[in-house]
Design a protein around this motif. Structure first.
Motif, mmCIF file in Angstrom:
data_model
loop_
_atom_site.group_PDB
_atom_site.id
_atom_site.type_symbol
_atom_site.label_atom_id
_atom_site.label_comp_id
_atom_site.label_asym_id
_atom_site.label_seq_id
_atom_site.Cartn_x
_atom_site.Cartn_y
_atom_site.Cartn_z
ATOM 1 N N UNK A 11 78.681 65.029 189.638
ATOM 2 C CA UNK A 11 79.104 66.274 190.278
ATOM 3 C C UNK A 11 78.137 66.572 191.428
ATOM 4 N N UNK A 12 78.652 66.819 192.640
ATOM 5 C CA UNK A 12 77.769 67.149 193.763
ATOM 6 C C UNK A 12 76.897 68.373 193.445
ATOM 7 N N UNK A 13 75.694 68.392 194.002
ATOM 8 C CA UNK A 13 74.701 69.410 193.680
ATOM 9 C C UNK A 13 75.227 70.843 193.802
ATOM 10 N N UNK A 14 75.909 71.157 194.872
ATOM 11 C CA UNK A 14 76.419 72.524 195.055
ATOM 12 C C UNK A 14 77.345 72.940 193.927
ATOM 13 N N UNK A 15 78.251 72.056 193.544
ATOM 14 C CA UNK A 15 79.155 72.351 192.435
ATOM 15 C C UNK A 15 78.392 72.412 191.119
ATOM 16 N N UNK A 16 77.365 71.580 190.975
ATOM 17 C CA UNK A 16 76.561 71.584 189.748
ATOM 18 C C UNK A 16 75.856 72.928 189.583
ATOM 19 N N UNK A 17 75.335 73.469 190.676
ATOM 20 C CA UNK A 17 74.646 74.768 190.610
ATOM 21 C C UNK A 17 75.612 75.866 190.180
ATOM 22 N N UNK A 18 76.789 75.858 190.734
ATOM 23 C CA UNK A 18 77.805 76.849 190.359
ATOM 24 C C UNK A 18 78.205 76.649 188.896
ATOM 25 N N UNK A 19 78.351 75.395 188.481
ATOM 26 C CA UNK A 19 78.740 75.103 187.100
ATOM 27 C C UNK A 19 77.717 75.630 186.107
ATOM 28 N N UNK A 20 76.432 75.499 186.429
ATOM 29 C CA UNK A 20 75.381 76.001 185.530
ATOM 30 C C UNK A 20 75.464 77.521 185.421
ATOM 31 N N UNK A 21 75.664 78.194 186.541
ATOM 32 C CA UNK A 21 75.788 79.658 186.505
ATOM 33 C C UNK A 21 76.988 80.076 185.669
ATOM 34 N N UNK A 22 78.108 79.417 185.894
ATOM 35 C CA UNK A 22 79.314 79.736 185.126
ATOM 36 C C UNK A 22 79.132 79.402 183.654
ATOM 37 N N UNK A 23 78.461 78.293 183.364
ATOM 38 C CA UNK A 23 78.251 77.882 181.975
ATOM 39 C C UNK A 23 77.401 78.899 181.221
ATOM 40 N N UNK A 24 76.354 79.377 181.857
ATOM 41 C CA UNK A 24 75.488 80.359 181.218
ATOM 42 C C UNK A 24 76.284 81.606 180.842
ATOM 43 N N UNK A 25 77.078 82.091 181.773
ATOM 44 C CA UNK A 25 77.893 83.274 181.509
ATOM 45 C C UNK A 25 78.981 82.978 180.477
ATOM 46 N N UNK A 26 79.654 81.846 180.608
ATOM 47 C CA UNK A 26 80.723 81.492 179.658
ATOM 48 C C UNK A 26 80.182 81.350 178.235
#
Length: 108
Positions: A11-26
Motif C-alpha cells: 500500500x502506498x505510504x499516503x494510503x497507509x497513513x490514512x488506513x492507520x488513522x481509520x483503523x485506530x478509530x474503527x
C-alpha cells in the motif's frame, strides 16, 4: 495491553497513513464497549503498527476480534486490519515488523 494495526506492505505510504488513522478509530468504535478497551484506555494505551506481506495479512485475519479496512480509491482493496486490545497475542505477532522509515545514513 496493546492494540495491533497491520498494514499491507504493498500500500502506498499516503494510503497507509490514512488506513492507520481509520483503523485506530474503527477499532475503538467496534470494541468500545468491551472491558478490554476500557482497561486499555485507562492507560497507557499502546498501539503497534506493523507492515505485513499478503500472507501475513491473510494469516492475521484468522485471529478473532478484528476489523478489516478497505480503500475505495484502490478499488476497495483490503489495506489494514486492527485488533481489539489484549494482553496476550498469538505467537505470530512477535515476528511482525514495525512500520518504520528505512534507516538513513549520514556521511559517505
Amino acid at each position: 495491553m496493546k492494540m495491533y494495526i497491520l498494514v499491507r506492505d504493498d500500500i502506498p505510504l499516503g494510503f497507509a497513513m490514512v488506513a492507520v488513522a481509520h483503523a485506530s478509530l474503527a477499532g475503538y468504535l467496534r470494541f468500545q464497549n468491551e472491558p478490554e478497551v476500557r482497561e486499555w484506555l485507562s492507560g497507557p494505551f499502546f498501539k503497534a503498527v506493523c507492515k505485513v506481506n499478503a500472507k501475513e495479512f491473510e494469516n492475521a485475519k484468522q485471529v478473532a476480534d478484528h476489523v478489516v479496512l478497505t480503500e475505495s480509491a484502490l478499488g476497495d482493496q483490503e489495506v489494514a486490519i486492527v485488533f481489539k486490545p489484549r494482553h496476550e497475542w498469538p505467537k505470530m505477532f512477535k515476528f511482525l515488523k514495525l512500520y518504520r522509515d528505512p534507516p538513513t545514513f549520514i556521511g559517505n
